[in-house]
Design a protein around this motif. Structure first.
Motif, short mmCIF file in Angstrom:
data_model
loop_
_atom_site.label_atom_id
_atom_site.label_comp_id
_atom_site.label_asym_id
_atom_site.label_seq_id
_atom_site.Cartn_x
_atom_site.Cartn_y
_atom_site.Cartn_z
N PRO A 172 -12.21 72.19 -58.53
CA PRO A 172 -12.92 71.75 -59.74
C PRO A 172 -12.01 71.67 -60.96
O PRO A 172 -12.15 70.75 -61.78
N THR A 173 -11.04 72.60 -61.06
CA THR A 173 -10.13 72.59 -62.21
C THR A 173 -9.22 71.36 -62.15
O THR A 173 -8.97 70.71 -63.18
N LYS A 228 -11.24 68.22 -62.97
CA LYS A 228 -11.51 68.18 -64.41
C LYS A 228 -10.30 67.70 -65.19
O LYS A 228 -10.41 66.87 -66.10
N GLY A 288 -10.11 64.15 -66.96
CA GLY A 288 -10.00 64.33 -68.41
C GLY A 288 -8.91 63.47 -69.02
O GLY A 288 -8.98 63.15 -70.22
N HIS A 316 -16.97 64.84 -73.27
CA HIS A 316 -17.39 66.08 -72.61
C HIS A 316 -17.72 65.84 -71.14
O HIS A 316 -18.45 64.90 -70.80
N ILE A 317 -17.21 66.70 -70.27
CA ILE A 317 -17.50 66.61 -68.84
C ILE A 317 -18.79 67.37 -68.56
O ILE A 317 -18.89 68.57 -68.78
N THR A 324 -19.06 67.98 -62.06
CA THR A 324 -18.29 67.31 -61.01
C THR A 324 -19.06 67.38 -59.70
O THR A 324 -19.51 68.46 -59.29
N VAL A 372 -16.60 62.76 -61.23
CA VAL A 372 -16.58 63.59 -62.45
C VAL A 372 -17.42 62.86 -63.49
O VAL A 372 -17.12 61.73 -63.87
N HIS A 403 -21.10 72.54 -62.63
CA HIS A 403 -21.08 72.39 -64.08
C HIS A 403 -20.20 73.48 -64.68
O HIS A 403 -20.40 74.67 -64.41
N TYR A 404 -19.26 73.06 -65.49
CA TYR A 404 -18.28 73.98 -66.05
C TYR A 404 -18.91 74.80 -67.18
O TYR A 404 -19.63 74.25 -68.03
#
Length: 383
Positions: free
Chosen positions: A58-59, A62, A66, A73-74, A77, A88, A270-271
């Protein structure tokens, strides 16, 4: 009879006041019914060749996405199966921004960028929920009109009921002959069609109103004995933030969930927006259905699962009231009944769009008839 006259007057006034809105909402709803099936014919870019290697975390997803939209804003994912691209999703309310970046899950290559605010179905959705007007104005107009449409349906059914049982058959079918005039045909189209679809149209209108008005959804939920929060609530972490951690625990979560729920169709992560907020993942258990998804929340430091006080938790843990409210959207679009349900929603929406048209023609025909009779009286008097 006096009561029916008052009901007829109210029916006509509300029908004329909301007719255009009901027509647009019905036609756009009809077009929306098979959106998923139509879009699946040209979304081959969402598929990739599976590889025997680990997918992006996920990182990493992102970070890579990004770079495409660094100032937006994300929202989350979306991870699916081994042959699916990672999606994403970017979303900002003001100014409105809603786009998706599709990544190859093995290489991180950007495959496609989709703008969800443009295209045919984006146009249809804007018409359906706000008549292509500014959001704050359009949503209020649609919400109020569909709420009134519920009363139009009920009043229409009362007006449809015949005084005598022997006239019931006439209200249930089209008994047209070569000599039948267009006014009679139009009357039958309005009343007979209205009768057969009124129960389904009432369900579509009521579920639409539930999504428009939180107080109505809350009222329905409480009437079924619900005792949780109807709002979506993300719980806070149970632990303190990690210091100098060698890895980000969140990056293990998707693989963990895929092993726990291999039958799931998608995992939307969701982050957290702060160090105190938990991670939430929407685990989809059915293709193109939302009501039976599991909303799961995890401590972002320990990955300990946290329960929420909201109805949006694990589906199997929900009570009857929770499940009924969560079904609202899937009932509204007919997806709750599979392809059969979507066909019903399509036909009901299409036929609902005819009611304002035939209703206006009925009103015009009667008004024109009265005017013509009045003109005839004047002519006879003058002669």
């Amino acid at each position: 009879m006096a009561i029916k006259k008052h009901i007829l007057t109210l029916h006509k006034i509300l029908g004329l006041a909301t007719g255009v809105v009901v027509f647009i909402v019905a036609i756009t709803g009809c077009l929306w019914a098979f959106r998923a099936e139509i879009e699946s014919t040209y979304d081959q870019y969402k598929k990739v060749v599976p590889q025997d290697q680990t997918i992006l975390t996920p990182t990493q997803a992102k970070f890579l996405a990004g770079e495409v939209f660094p100032d937006n804003h994300i929202h989350g994912t979306l991870f699916k199966k081994a042959d699916d691209a990672i999606e994403v999703i970017f979303y900002d309310a003001e100014p409105e921004f809603y786009q998706s970046v599709f990544l190859n899950p093995y290489t991180g290559e950007v495959i496609q960028v989709d703008n969800h605010l443009t295209g045919f179905f984006a146009f249809v959705l804007k018409g359906h929920i706000r008549l292509w007007l500014p959001k704050d104005i359009g949503e209020q107009v649609v919400g109020a009109s569909i709420l009134l449409f519920i009363f139009i349906i009920i009043s229409g059914f009362i007006l449809w009921l015949p005084k005598k049982k022997k006239n019931l058959k006439q209200r249930l079918k089209f008994d047209w002959k070569k000599t039948t005039r267009w006014k009679r045909k139009n009357f039958d189209l309005h009343t007979v069609v209205g009768f057969y679809i009124c129960s389904f149209a009432l369900i579509l209108a009521f579920t639409g109103s539930m999504m428009s008005y939180k107080w109505l959804m809350y009222g329905v939920y409480k009437s079924f004995g619900g005792d949780k929060d109807v709002a979506f609530i993300i719980p806070e972490n149970n632990s303190e933030p990690l210091v100098n951690a060698n890895e980000i625990p969140m990056d293990r979560l998707i693989v963990k969930l895929m092993k726990e729920s291999p039958e799931a169709t998608a995992y939307e992560l969701h982050y957290p927006t702060s160090e105190n907020e938990s991670i939430y993942v929407e685990v989809s258990n059915s293709e193109d259905l939302f009501y039976d998804a599991d909303f799961r929340f995890f401590d972002q430091n320990t990955l300990e699962e946290i329960e929420t006080t909201s109805i949006y938790g694990k589906y199997k843990n929900g009570k009857a009231a929770d499940k009924i409210v969560r079904m609202t959207y899937d009932i509204h679009i007919g997806a709750i009944g599979g392809i059969t349900g979507k066909i019903i929603a399509f036909l009901v929406s299409l036929l609902t769009a005819t009611l304002p048209v035939t209703g206006v023609l009925l009103w015009y025909g009667r008004k024109y008839k009265k005017k013509r009779e009045l003109d005839t009286v004047k002519f006879d008097y003058n002669n």
